[in-house]
Motif scaffolding. Structure first.
Motif, PDB file in Angstrom:
ATOM      1  N   TYR A  49       0.914   5.690   5.990  1.00 31.65           N
ATOM      2  CA  TYR A  49       0.473   4.815   4.907  1.00 31.65           C
ATOM      3  C   TYR A  49       1.282   5.086   3.650  1.00 31.65           C
ATOM      4  CZ  TYR A  49      -3.714   3.516   7.486  1.00 31.65           C
ATOM      5  OH  TYR A  49      -4.576   3.029   8.418  1.00 31.65           O
ATOM      6  N   LEU A  50       1.389   4.075   2.823  1.00 30.86           N
ATOM      7  CA  LEU A  50       1.913   4.214   1.471  1.00 30.86           C
ATOM      8  C   LEU A  50       0.980   3.429   0.574  1.00 30.86           C
ATOM      9  CD1 LEU A  50       4.283   5.030  -0.505  1.00 30.86           C
ATOM     10  CD2 LEU A  50       5.139   2.729  -0.101  1.00 30.86           C
ATOM     11  N   ASN A  51       0.446   4.080  -0.453  1.00 34.88           N
ATOM     12  CA  ASN A  51      -0.394   3.358  -1.393  1.00 34.88           C
ATOM     13  C   ASN A  51       0.506   2.769  -2.458  1.00 34.88           C
ATOM     14  OD1 ASN A  51      -2.054   2.847  -3.833  1.00 34.88           O
ATOM     15  ND2 ASN A  51      -3.671   3.548  -2.466  1.00 34.88           N
ATOM     16  N   TYR A  52       0.531   1.450  -2.538  1.00 33.81           N
ATOM     17  CA  TYR A  52       1.365   0.741  -3.507  1.00 33.81           C
ATOM     18  C   TYR A  52       0.469  -0.141  -4.363  1.00 33.81           C
ATOM     19  CZ  TYR A  52       4.660  -2.525  -5.516  1.00 33.81           C
ATOM     20  OH  TYR A  52       5.364  -3.302  -6.396  1.00 33.81           O
ATOM     21  N   GLN A  53       0.306   0.215  -5.607  1.00 36.80           N
ATOM     22  CA  GLN A  53      -0.518  -0.538  -6.557  1.00 36.80           C
ATOM     23  C   GLN A  53      -1.915  -0.829  -6.006  1.00 36.80           C
ATOM     24  OE1 GLN A  53       1.815  -3.972  -7.695  1.00 36.80           O
ATOM     25  NE2 GLN A  53       3.080  -2.743  -9.060  1.00 36.80           N
ATOM     26  N   GLY A  54      -2.520   0.180  -5.387  1.00 41.99           N
ATOM     27  CA  GLY A  54      -3.869   0.049  -4.852  1.00 41.99           C
ATOM     28  C   GLY A  54      -3.947  -0.626  -3.501  1.00 41.99           C
ATOM     29  N   ILE A  55      -2.817  -0.977  -2.934  1.00 37.92           N
ATOM     30  CA  ILE A  55      -2.774  -1.617  -1.610  1.00 37.92           C
ATOM     31  C   ILE A  55      -2.333  -0.574  -0.594  1.00 37.92           C
ATOM     32  CG2 ILE A  55      -1.640  -3.375  -0.197  1.00 37.92           C
ATOM     33  CD1 ILE A  55      -1.150  -4.880  -2.902  1.00 37.92           C
ATOM     34  N   ASN A  56      -3.098  -0.436   0.485  1.00 38.56           N
ATOM     35  CA  ASN A  56      -2.696   0.448   1.566  1.00 38.56           C
ATOM     36  C   ASN A  56      -1.681  -0.260   2.436  1.00 38.56           C
ATOM     37  OD1 ASN A  56      -4.232   2.757   1.043  1.00 38.56           O
ATOM     38  ND2 ASN A  56      -6.041   1.822   1.946  1.00 38.56           N
ATOM     39  N   VAL A  57      -0.449   0.212   2.390  1.00 41.60           N
ATOM     40  CA  VAL A  57       0.609  -0.339   3.237  1.00 41.60           C
ATOM     41  C   VAL A  57       0.628   0.512   4.495  1.00 41.60           C
ATOM     42  CG1 VAL A  57       3.071  -0.850   3.423  1.00 41.60           C
ATOM     43  CG2 VAL A  57       1.912  -1.074   1.207  1.00 41.60           C
ATOM     44  N   LYS A  58       0.186  -0.069   5.607  1.00 42.39           N
ATOM     45  CA  LYS A  58       0.138   0.652   6.884  1.00 42.39           C
ATOM     46  C   LYS A  58       1.508   0.559   7.549  1.00 42.39           C
ATOM     47  CE  LYS A  58      -2.158   1.157  11.262  1.00 42.39           C
ATOM     48  NZ  LYS A  58      -3.114   0.626  12.212  1.00 42.39           N
ATOM     49  N   ILE A  59       2.075   1.705   7.841  1.00 34.43           N
ATOM     50  CA  ILE A  59       3.403   1.778   8.433  1.00 34.43           C
ATOM     51  C   ILE A  59       3.233   2.016   9.928  1.00 34.43           C
ATOM     52  CG2 ILE A  59       5.574   3.031   8.422  1.00 34.43           C
ATOM     53  CD1 ILE A  59       4.735   3.811   5.467  1.00 34.43           C
ATOM     54  N   THR A  60       3.862   1.165  10.718  1.00 39.05           N
ATOM     55  CA  THR A  60       3.626   1.225  12.162  1.00 39.05           C
ATOM     56  C   THR A  60       4.816   0.663  12.929  1.00 39.05           C
ATOM     57  OG1 THR A  60       2.064   0.596  13.881  1.00 39.05           O
ATOM     58  CG2 THR A  60       2.457  -1.027  12.198  1.00 39.05           C
TER      59      THR A  60
END
Length: 85
Positions: A49-60
């Protein structure tokens, strides 16, 4: 989800390593990123995951040795989309 491509690119490259290409498909809330080096891609996959401006970006899902898919605040399942917040 309104995500600035340049901002996400900066955040991902700072966290994981140099990016060659980053594309976001805003209508589907997914994107593709290609890193310059395999090590950067592995670092991203390991993080999950990367938290970007409160958005959880799920890396997969590796597509090739240095390219993968990410999801913007959503997890896609076989039959539905569910929110991760």
């Amino acid at each position: 989800v309104n995500v600035n491509t340049a901002g996400l690119r900066t955040a991902m490259s700072s966290a994981f390593g140099e990016i060659i290409k980053l594309t976001i498909m805003h209508d589907k809330k997914i994107g593709f990123v290609t890193f310059a080096k395999e090590d950067a891609a592995r670092k991203a996959i390991t993080a999950k995951y990367l938290n970007y401006q409160g958005i959880n970006v799920k890396i997969t899902t590796f597509l090739t040795f240095n390219r993968f898919i990410f999801y913007l605040g959503k997890t896609l399942t076989r039959s539905k989309i569910q929110t991760e917040k």
